[in-house]
Design a protein around this motif. Sequence first.
Motif, PDB file in Angstrom:
ATOM      1  N   ILE A 179       0.847  -1.190   0.000  1.00  0.00           N
ATOM      2  CA  ILE A 179       0.000   0.000   0.000  1.00  0.00           C
ATOM      3  C   ILE A 179       0.884   1.242   0.000  1.00  0.00           C
ATOM      4  O   ILE A 179       1.769   1.381   0.841  1.00  0.00           O
ATOM      5  CB  ILE A 179      -0.934   0.016   1.224  1.00  0.00           C
ATOM      6  N   ASP A 180       0.666   2.129  -0.942  1.00  0.00           N
ATOM      7  CA  ASP A 180       1.461   3.347  -1.038  1.00  0.00           C
ATOM      8  C   ASP A 180       0.692   4.487  -0.380  1.00  0.00           C
ATOM      9  O   ASP A 180      -0.199   5.095  -0.978  1.00  0.00           O
ATOM     10  CB  ASP A 180       1.751   3.676  -2.510  1.00  0.00           C
ATOM     11  N   TRP A 181       1.043   4.805   0.858  1.00  0.00           N
ATOM     12  CA  TRP A 181       0.300   5.788   1.635  1.00  0.00           C
ATOM     13  C   TRP A 181       0.542   7.216   1.168  1.00  0.00           C
ATOM     14  O   TRP A 181      -0.149   8.135   1.633  1.00  0.00           O
ATOM     15  CB  TRP A 181       0.652   5.651   3.118  1.00  0.00           C
ATOM     16  N   LEU A 182       1.503   7.424   0.270  1.00  0.00           N
ATOM     17  CA  LEU A 182       1.719   8.767  -0.265  1.00  0.00           C
ATOM     18  C   LEU A 182       0.449   9.293  -0.916  1.00  0.00           C
ATOM     19  O   LEU A 182       0.085  10.463  -0.746  1.00  0.00           O
ATOM     20  CB  LEU A 182       2.856   8.742  -1.295  1.00  0.00           C
ATOM     21  N   TRP A 183      -0.244   8.417  -1.639  1.00  0.00           N
ATOM     22  CA  TRP A 183      -1.445   8.854  -2.354  1.00  0.00           C
ATOM     23  C   TRP A 183      -2.579   9.154  -1.397  1.00  0.00           C
ATOM     24  O   TRP A 183      -3.367  10.085  -1.619  1.00  0.00           O
ATOM     25  CB  TRP A 183      -1.839   7.795  -3.381  1.00  0.00           C
ATOM     26  N   ALA A 184      -2.650   8.373  -0.316  1.00  0.00           N
ATOM     27  CA  ALA A 184      -3.652   8.666   0.710  1.00  0.00           C
ATOM     28  C   ALA A 184      -3.375  10.024   1.350  1.00  0.00           C
ATOM     29  O   ALA A 184      -4.305  10.794   1.632  1.00  0.00           O
ATOM     30  CB  ALA A 184      -3.656   7.564   1.770  1.00  0.00           C
ATOM     31  N   PHE A 185      -2.105  10.317   1.554  1.00  0.00           N
ATOM     32  CA  PHE A 185      -1.720  11.621   2.111  1.00  0.00           C
ATOM     33  C   PHE A 185      -2.107  12.751   1.164  1.00  0.00           C
ATOM     34  O   PHE A 185      -2.655  13.783   1.595  1.00  0.00           O
ATOM     35  CB  PHE A 185      -0.219  11.648   2.381  1.00  0.00           C
ATOM     36  N   LEU A 186      -1.847  12.572  -0.130  1.00  0.00           N
ATOM     37  CA  LEU A 186      -2.175  13.617  -1.102  1.00  0.00           C
ATOM     38  C   LEU A 186      -3.687  13.831  -1.205  1.00  0.00           C
ATOM     39  O   LEU A 186      -4.159  14.964  -1.338  1.00  0.00           O
ATOM     40  CB  LEU A 186      -1.595  13.258  -2.477  1.00  0.00           C
ATOM     41  N   GLY A 187      -4.448  12.743  -1.145  1.00  0.00           N
ATOM     42  CA  GLY A 187      -5.903  12.876  -1.160  1.00  0.00           C
ATOM     43  C   GLY A 187      -6.403  13.630   0.067  1.00  0.00           C
ATOM     44  O   GLY A 187      -7.294  14.480  -0.035  1.00  0.00           O
ATOM     45  N   THR A 188      -5.823  13.321   1.223  1.00  0.00           N
ATOM     46  CA  THR A 188      -6.196  14.017   2.450  1.00  0.00           C
ATOM     47  C   THR A 188      -5.785  15.484   2.383  1.00  0.00           C
ATOM     48  O   THR A 188      -6.504  16.373   2.867  1.00  0.00           O
ATOM     49  CB  THR A 188      -5.540  13.343   3.671  1.00  0.00           C
ATOM     50  N   LEU A 189      -4.641  15.752   1.777  1.00  0.00           N
ATOM     51  CA  LEU A 189      -4.176  17.135   1.597  1.00  0.00           C
ATOM     52  C   LEU A 189      -5.151  17.913   0.716  1.00  0.00           C
ATOM     53  O   LEU A 189      -5.477  19.068   0.998  1.00  0.00           O
ATOM     54  CB  LEU A 189      -2.780  17.127   0.971  1.00  0.00           C
ATOM     55  N   ALA A 190      -5.622  17.263  -0.354  1.00  0.00           N
ATOM     56  CA  ALA A 190      -6.613  17.903  -1.226  1.00  0.00           C
ATOM     57  C   ALA A 190      -7.902  18.178  -0.453  1.00  0.00           C
ATOM     58  O   ALA A 190      -8.516  19.246  -0.600  1.00  0.00           O
ATOM     59  CB  ALA A 190      -6.894  17.012  -2.436  1.00  0.00           C
ATOM     60  N   ALA A 191      -8.311  17.227   0.382  1.00  0.00           N
ATOM     61  CA  ALA A 191      -9.525  17.404   1.187  1.00  0.00           C
ATOM     62  C   ALA A 191      -9.368  18.566   2.156  1.00  0.00           C
ATOM     63  O   ALA A 191     -10.291  19.373   2.341  1.00  0.00           O
ATOM     64  CB  ALA A 191      -9.838  16.117   1.950  1.00  0.00           C
ATOM     65  N   LEU A 192      -8.201  18.669   2.774  1.00  0.00           N
ATOM     66  CA  LEU A 192      -7.932  19.765   3.704  1.00  0.00           C
ATOM     67  C   LEU A 192      -8.016  21.101   2.973  1.00  0.00           C
ATOM     68  O   LEU A 192      -8.598  22.070   3.488  1.00  0.00           O
ATOM     69  CB  LEU A 192      -6.558  19.595   4.337  1.00  0.00           C
ATOM     70  N   GLY A 193      -7.448  21.165   1.763  1.00  0.00           N
ATOM     71  CA  GLY A 193      -7.527  22.393   0.986  1.00  0.00           C
ATOM     72  C   GLY A 193      -8.957  22.764   0.651  1.00  0.00           C
ATOM     73  O   GLY A 193      -9.352  23.929   0.754  1.00  0.00           O
TER      74      GLY A 193
END
Length: 229
Positions: free
Chosen positions: A108-122
């Motif tokens: 599982i590549d959690w980088l993409w989960a982090f980027l999705g969460t970053l987009a949600a935060l924005g």
Amino acid sequence: MREVSLRVDRYLVNTRVTPNQLTYLMTVCGVLAAPALLVPGIAGAVLGIVATQLYLLLDCVDGEIARWKKQYSLGGVYLDRVGAYLTDAAVLVGLGLRAADLWGSGRIDWLWAFLGTLAALGAILIKAETDLVGVARHQAGMPPVQDAAGVAEPRSAKMALARRAAAALKFHRLILGIEASLLILVLAIVDQVRGDLFFTRLGTAVLAGIALLQTLLHLVSVLASSRLR
């Protein structure tokens, strides 16, 4: 969706269903977009769209029922805003988890989960920047901002031109839950042809970049306008 919602209204106006109950259901439908997007392949993307479209339908219905029954409340307005926040965030977090390939056979590549969460935060911060204008004015004892085009226009001619150019491109709409869910389906289709998650991951990175950029630009736009004066 208004054409659909008006047909739904006729079955609800004479019931005990309240506008706030519909708003709660609307929020649940929006949040369900996140687990729906975890279903692999095109099926998950379609389920995500179903969830967001149900959210959109109920977002129309609750206001229409409130006006018909004359059941207005500040709580209803507040809950509606909370639902909008959560739905936009749910779609983008779901996209990030989808790109991380939770159910894949590999790591599982959690980088993409982090980027999705970053987009949600924005996406949430952009809404908050708008809503906090009203909070700031209220705490300063000022009246609500007037709903006029000139109020939101930056006082600087160059910034005003840049704002109009950005508005014309409408790229900021891609991080809204409804539009993002449609994009996710397109990405899922091309990924199905390709046989991997390349485009879903590319889309996740692009939306994270748009969210961060738009958060900054929107903040500058608010500060440069007459909304806080």
